[in-house]
Write a protein that holds these residues in place. Structure first.
Motif, short mmCIF file in Angstrom:
data_model
loop_
_atom_site.label_atom_id
_atom_site.label_comp_id
_atom_site.label_asym_id
_atom_site.label_seq_id
_atom_site.Cartn_x
_atom_site.Cartn_y
_atom_site.Cartn_z
N ILE A 396 0.78 -1.19 -0.14
CA ILE A 396 0.04 0.17 -0.02
C ILE A 396 0.81 1.38 -0.02
O ILE A 396 0.48 2.32 -0.61
N VAL A 397 2.07 1.35 0.57
CA VAL A 397 3.06 2.32 0.67
C VAL A 397 3.49 2.50 -0.91
O VAL A 397 3.87 3.72 -1.31
N GLN A 398 3.83 1.41 -1.38
CA GLN A 398 4.29 1.92 -2.69
C GLN A 398 3.18 2.08 -3.82
O GLN A 398 3.49 3.02 -4.86
N ASP A 419 6.76 -0.92 -14.30
CA ASP A 419 7.67 -2.09 -15.11
C ASP A 419 8.03 -3.01 -14.17
O ASP A 419 8.12 -4.34 -14.39
N ARG A 420 8.78 -2.63 -13.09
CA ARG A 420 9.55 -3.31 -12.10
C ARG A 420 8.34 -4.20 -11.32
O ARG A 420 8.57 -5.51 -11.09
N ARG A 421 7.30 -3.88 -10.97
CA ARG A 421 6.20 -4.33 -10.34
C ARG A 421 5.48 -5.40 -11.16
O ARG A 421 5.46 -6.60 -10.77
N LEU A 422 5.35 -5.19 -12.37
CA LEU A 422 4.88 -6.12 -13.42
C LEU A 422 5.75 -7.31 -13.68
O LEU A 422 5.43 -8.39 -13.84
N HIS A 423 6.88 -6.94 -13.50
CA HIS A 423 8.29 -8.00 -13.74
C HIS A 423 8.12 -8.92 -12.57
O HIS A 423 8.06 -10.23 -12.91
N ARG A 424 7.70 -8.36 -11.66
CA ARG A 424 7.90 -9.47 -10.37
C ARG A 424 6.56 -9.93 -10.22
O ARG A 424 6.40 -11.23 -9.77
N ARG A 425 5.46 -9.30 -10.52
CA ARG A 425 4.27 -9.71 -9.86
C ARG A 425 2.99 -9.47 -11.08
O ARG A 425 2.61 -8.12 -11.15
N PRO A 426 2.51 -10.10 -11.79
CA PRO A 426 1.42 -9.72 -13.02
C PRO A 426 0.24 -9.16 -12.05
O PRO A 426 -0.23 -9.76 -10.99
N SER A 427 -0.10 -8.19 -12.61
CA SER A 427 -1.38 -7.51 -11.97
C SER A 427 -2.21 -6.46 -12.89
O SER A 427 -1.85 -5.90 -13.88
N PRO A 428 -3.50 -6.89 -12.80
CA PRO A 428 -4.62 -6.31 -13.79
C PRO A 428 -4.65 -4.79 -13.33
O PRO A 428 -4.71 -4.11 -14.20
N ARG A 429 -4.36 -4.31 -12.19
CA ARG A 429 -4.55 -3.08 -11.76
C ARG A 429 -3.32 -2.27 -12.58
O ARG A 429 -3.24 -1.33 -13.03
N ASP A 430 -2.18 -2.85 -12.18
CA ASP A 430 -0.76 -2.20 -12.78
C ASP A 430 -0.85 -2.28 -14.17
O ASP A 430 -0.50 -1.18 -14.91
#
Length: 440
Positions: A396-398, A419-430
């Protein structure tokens, strides 16, 4: 014949009834399944001089935030164990006593020393592990790795299909980035003992980290009805389901779960869960661009007013700051942030300056000062792990930083973070956010 625990450790009781009720009570305690209190009370009644059931009962009182009862029972256990306990039992009760009496650093050191000698003493081994364990709330920046190292150090002592150890070993690996291994272990643990809220909780987390949101939602929907509403983590497991719905943009389902199972008036969870779950869910709603229904923020703030008024518990401080920022209680937030800064200055806040920084950033975000929020959060984002809890809770902080960057016009920085977050974890919101940034 001597009485033994589930791992063949000697127990200082001649009553097989007390020993059996203690073994069963420990399993219920470590799976947080209903019946803990009654089962341990039966062990105490069967042998009032047996210290370990009293110590386990004290541990459960502590889990339930019943501090007075916890301290009374652990004090009695300390008296008894000095009279007729083994060396292991005396150490066991001493470590629990340190934790229950607020000496967390000494309890962590004691737990690590104890488990080096008696690794199969799972009540003590459990204490450094998990999202709310002694490692998580130690203020360490590397507590995820520390949990993995502790589990791997002692893995050779446990049977391959030990439901308890598989769960916490899997949790540790999942939180530390080895999601595939964590998923395999936690799901196997749940197969072995379905009546284990800690297992379904761990599975929900590793599936979240894997981006397997639909699978997580199905598991929660299938499993949760079999767990009594009075169960310690009932509301928190439902919170995971609400987050999945919110992430995929299904606001109606998310709000329905929140109102029916997570919100303070309906949840039967412990205060730290009720406060963090309600505050973080509503903050996410707001950050994702949804309007929080009238009254929900004030309802959560009224509940929280009875708890965590003394700053210094970072995980609670951050969520109390969310409530203060969202309800416009700037004075309370400033007082908390200032008190935390003082604790940082005198060296007594082990999590460090990231905690007051997050409080100030939340205030800036609530006031619409997105550039200021991003300016505060960017330098400390890598330190947020020190507040404790899980990766899913800390995200939530990120999220707050990411939304601030987008709203402040810092599209390049926002894209890089996404890009970094999607590389780590697929997310429909991101993915939706990244698409929006690409479209300008």
């Amino acid at each position: 014949m001597a009485c033994l625990d589930r791992y063949s450790l000697p127990l200082s009781t001649s009553s097989e009834v007390a020993a059996e009720r203690y073994r069963t009570g420990v399993d219920l305690l470590l799976s947080l399944w209903p019946g803990v209190a009654q089962t341990l009370d039966e062990a105490i009644a069967a042998d009032p001089d047996f210290a370990l059931p009293l110590a386990a009962r004290a541990r459960f009182h502590a889990v339930r935030a019943e501090a007075t009862q916890a301290k009374a029972k652990i004090a009695k256990a300390m008296e008894l164990v000095q009279i007729n306990g083994t060396e292991r039992e005396r150490s066991h009760v001493q470590v629990l006593s340190l934790a229950i009496n607020g000496q967390a650093a000494m309890a962590l050191a004691g737990a690590l020393e104890h488990t080096d000698r008696w690794p199969l003493d799972i009540v003590i081994l459990s204490m450094p592990l998990g999202a709310f364990g002694l490692f998580a709330f130690s203020g360490m920046a590397d507590h995820d790795q520390a949990r993995v190292e502790l589990c791997e150090r002692h893995a050779r002592h446990f049977p391959e299909d030990d439901w308890w150890f598989l769960n916490y070993r899997g949790w540790a690996h999942g939180e530390n980035g080895n999601v595939e291994l964590g998923r395999a272990m936690t799901q196997r643990s749940l197969e072995l003992r379905r009546n284990n809220v800690n297992a379904v909780h761990a599975v929900a987390h590793v599936l979240y980290e894997a981006g397997a949101n639909d699978e997580a939602a199905e598991i929660i929907k299938d499993w949760l009805p079999g767990y009594d509403r009075s169960g310690t983590l009932h509301g928190h497991i439902a919170w995971h389901g609400a987050l999945v719905a919110l992430e995929r943009g299904d606001l109606e389902t998310a709000l329905g779960i929140y109102a029916g199972q997570v919100a303070p008036p309906v949840s039967m969870g412990v205060p730290i869960n009720v406060i963090s779950d309600s505050a973080s869910f509503l903050w996410r709603m707001q950050a994702y661009g949804h309007e929080v229904p009238a009254g929900l923020w004030n309802e959560a703030a009224r509940y929280a007013a009875d708890y965590f008024q003394q700053p210094g518990f970072p995980f609670a401080d951050v969520h109390m700051a969310m409530l203060a920022a969202a309800t416009g209680d700037q004075l309370a937030l400033e007082q908390r942030a200032n008190a935390l800064s003082t604790l940082v200055s005198d060296g007594s806040l082990r999590a460090g300056s990231v905690v007051p920084a997050v409080c100030h950033a939340l205030q800036a975000f609530a006031n619409g000062n997105y550039a200021d929020c991003a300016r505060i959060l960017e330098p400390v984002a890598h330190e947020v792990v020190r507040i404790g809890g899980s990766g899913a809770q800390r995200e939530i902080v990120q999220d707050t930083l990411l939304v601030s960057l987008m709203r402040a016009g810092e599209a390049e920085k926002a894209r890089a973070l996404l890009d970094r977050r999607l590389h780590r974890r697929p997310s429909p919101r991101d993915t939706r956010w990244l698409t929006g940034l690409a479209a300008g």
